[in-house]
Design a protein around this motif. Structure first.
Motif, mmCIF file in Angstrom:
data_model
loop_
_atom_site.group_PDB
_atom_site.id
_atom_site.type_symbol
_atom_site.label_atom_id
_atom_site.label_comp_id
_atom_site.label_asym_id
_atom_site.label_seq_id
_atom_site.Cartn_x
_atom_site.Cartn_y
_atom_site.Cartn_z
ATOM 1 N N ALA A 110 37.621 1.472 -1.349
ATOM 2 C CA ALA A 110 36.457 0.909 -2.019
ATOM 3 C C ALA A 110 35.524 2.029 -2.443
ATOM 4 N N ASP A 111 34.645 1.727 -3.382
ATOM 5 C CA ASP A 111 33.625 2.655 -3.845
ATOM 6 C C ASP A 111 32.426 2.548 -2.906
ATOM 7 N N ALA A 112 31.913 3.671 -2.453
ATOM 8 C CA ALA A 112 30.763 3.671 -1.545
ATOM 9 C C ALA A 112 29.533 3.060 -2.187
ATOM 10 N N ARG A 113 29.513 2.985 -3.507
ATOM 11 C CA ARG A 113 28.359 2.401 -4.197
ATOM 12 C C ARG A 113 28.445 0.884 -4.286
ATOM 13 N N ALA A 114 29.538 0.316 -3.788
ATOM 14 C CA ALA A 114 29.706 -1.143 -3.774
ATOM 15 C C ALA A 114 30.563 -1.507 -2.564
ATOM 16 N N LEU A 115 30.002 -1.389 -1.383
ATOM 17 C CA LEU A 115 30.761 -1.579 -0.154
ATOM 18 C C LEU A 115 31.094 -3.060 0.082
ATOM 19 N N PRO A 116 32.347 -3.352 0.425
ATOM 20 C CA PRO A 116 32.780 -4.748 0.579
ATOM 21 C C PRO A 116 32.626 -5.267 2.011
ATOM 22 N N PHE A 117 31.486 -4.985 2.630
ATOM 23 C CA PHE A 117 31.263 -5.398 4.009
ATOM 24 C C PHE A 117 29.909 -6.083 4.144
ATOM 25 N N GLY A 118 29.793 -6.917 5.151
ATOM 26 C CA GLY A 118 28.492 -7.429 5.547
ATOM 27 C C GLY A 118 27.873 -6.504 6.575
ATOM 28 N N PRO A 119 26.765 -6.933 7.200
ATOM 29 C CA PRO A 119 26.093 -6.100 8.213
ATOM 30 C C PRO A 119 26.827 -6.169 9.551
ATOM 31 N N VAL A 120 27.929 -5.438 9.649
ATOM 32 C CA VAL A 120 28.810 -5.549 10.826
ATOM 33 C C VAL A 120 28.963 -4.242 11.592
ATOM 34 N N PHE A 121 28.294 -3.169 11.149
ATOM 35 C CA PHE A 121 28.477 -1.867 11.783
ATOM 36 C C PHE A 121 27.220 -1.444 12.550
ATOM 37 N N ASP A 122 27.454 -0.722 13.630
ATOM 38 C CA ASP A 122 26.362 -0.155 14.421
ATOM 39 C C ASP A 122 26.104 1.304 14.064
ATOM 40 N N LEU A 123 27.109 1.954 13.476
ATOM 41 C CA LEU A 123 27.007 3.373 13.155
ATOM 42 C C LEU A 123 27.797 3.662 11.896
ATOM 43 N N VAL A 124 27.170 4.347 10.949
ATOM 44 C CA VAL A 124 27.846 4.858 9.747
ATOM 45 C C VAL A 124 27.693 6.370 9.748
ATOM 46 N N VAL A 125 28.788 7.083 9.524
ATOM 47 C CA VAL A 125 28.743 8.538 9.410
ATOM 48 C C VAL A 125 29.333 8.956 8.072
ATOM 49 N N SER A 126 29.010 10.156 7.657
ATOM 50 C CA SER A 126 29.623 10.719 6.457
ATOM 51 C C SER A 126 29.605 12.227 6.569
ATOM 52 N N PHE A 127 30.668 12.855 6.077
ATOM 53 C CA PHE A 127 30.819 14.312 6.182
ATOM 54 C C PHE A 127 31.210 14.896 4.827
ATOM 55 N N GLY A 128 30.304 15.690 4.260
ATOM 56 C CA GLY A 128 30.641 16.474 3.078
ATOM 57 C C GLY A 128 30.851 15.705 1.804
ATOM 58 N N ALA A 129 30.330 14.482 1.692
ATOM 59 C CA ALA A 129 30.617 13.659 0.517
ATOM 60 C C ALA A 129 29.463 13.564 -0.467
ATOM 61 N N PHE A 130 28.246 13.937 -0.064
ATOM 62 C CA PHE A 130 27.089 13.601 -0.882
ATOM 63 C C PHE A 130 27.001 14.388 -2.187
ATOM 64 N N GLY A 131 27.699 15.507 -2.280
ATOM 65 C CA GLY A 131 27.717 16.244 -3.536
ATOM 66 C C GLY A 131 28.418 15.506 -4.655
ATOM 67 N N HIS A 132 29.148 14.445 -4.311
ATOM 68 C CA HIS A 132 29.841 13.647 -5.326
ATOM 69 C C HIS A 132 28.962 12.550 -5.914
ATOM 70 N N PHE A 133 27.702 12.511 -5.498
ATOM 71 C CA PHE A 133 26.779 11.513 -6.027
ATOM 72 C C PHE A 133 25.630 12.218 -6.730
#
Length: 241
Positions: A110-133
């Motif tokens: 999925a595209d991070a700009r249109a996540l196919p989830f509801g509010p079901v997570f307690d923790l979101v992490v990301s590593f080294g991806a923000f330069g792509h936005f």
């Protein structure tokens, strides 16, 4: 590239002239042998810091690539871990590489700009991806992260202090970003990858507008710069009600 198992210069050139999605599909089999993959040292430091804040139930690795962040989440989450990425090639490598140990692991394209989830997570992490936005895309990205977090959930990612102006590292990153801008002005489709557009001050303000309270934690494993500031920080943004 810096390793016999890494991509050749020709392969990198082909990838750089592709779209971001196609480029990573091509790079995927050799991605873990490039400097683009977050180092184990950073991953271990983040896992250690998050362990002191948890445990968490469900975790999401945003733009998971070949699954390095999923490994971190598996250490601090008790029930489930999900990796999401828009590159089918990267997900295919992740499925083969990551051996679930502990919580159940799933993979979603999925595209991070249109996540196919509801509010079901307690923790979101990301590593080294923000330069792509692009900077204008970050508010929407932060809104998406907030939308998949339960109340009180956390969004965490490491940030390396920028190199000093005039240093070799400064000129290297400046040159890379300049070359990327020229490439995107002359060639289609664009390949978005910039190192100098994700500024900590702007990020903090963007997270606040999206409904987060942000705390910064020094990662002591990396020491401090001559001015006393941390070389690497962990940004932990808590979802406000």
């Amino acid at each position: 590239m810096l390793s016999p198992e890494g991509p050749t210069l020709r392969e990198l050139a082909v990838q750089a002239l592709s779209s971001v999605e196609r480029g990573y599909d091509l790079l995927a089999p050799k991605f873990d042998h490039t400097p683009y993959r977050t180092s184990d040292r950073v991953l271990d430091a983040v896992a250690s810091a998050l362990a002191s804040m948890g445990p968490f139930d469900a975790g999401l690795d945003l733009c998971c690539g070949t699954g390095a962040g999923v490994d971190v989440l598996s250490r601090v989450c008790r029930e489930s871990v999900t990796g999401v990425d828009f590159s089918a090639g990267m997900l295919a490598v992740a499925r083969e590489r990551v051996e679930p140990q502990g919580p159940a692991v799933s993979w979603v394209r999925a595209d991070a700009r249109a996540l196919p989830f509801g509010p079901v997570f307690d923790l979101v992490v990301s590593f080294g991806a923000f330069g792509h936005f692009l900077p204008r895309e970050l508010p929407g990205l932060f809104d998406q992260v907030r939308s998949v977090l339960r109340p009180g959930g956390r969004f965490a990612f490491p940030v390396v202090a920028p190199p000093r102006p005039g240093s070799p590292g400064y000129w290297t990153l400046l040159g890379f970003d300049a070359a990327m801008r020229v490439r995107n002005a002359l060639w289609r489709p664009p390949f978005v990858m910039y190192y100098r557009t994700f500024r900590l001050g702007d990020v903090g303000r963007g997270l606040a507008r999206a409904g987060f309270r942000t705390d910064l934690y020094a990662l002591p494993e990396f020491g401090r710069r001559p001015d006393g500031s941390p070389r690497v920080r962990l940004v932990v943004a808590g979802r406000l009600p």
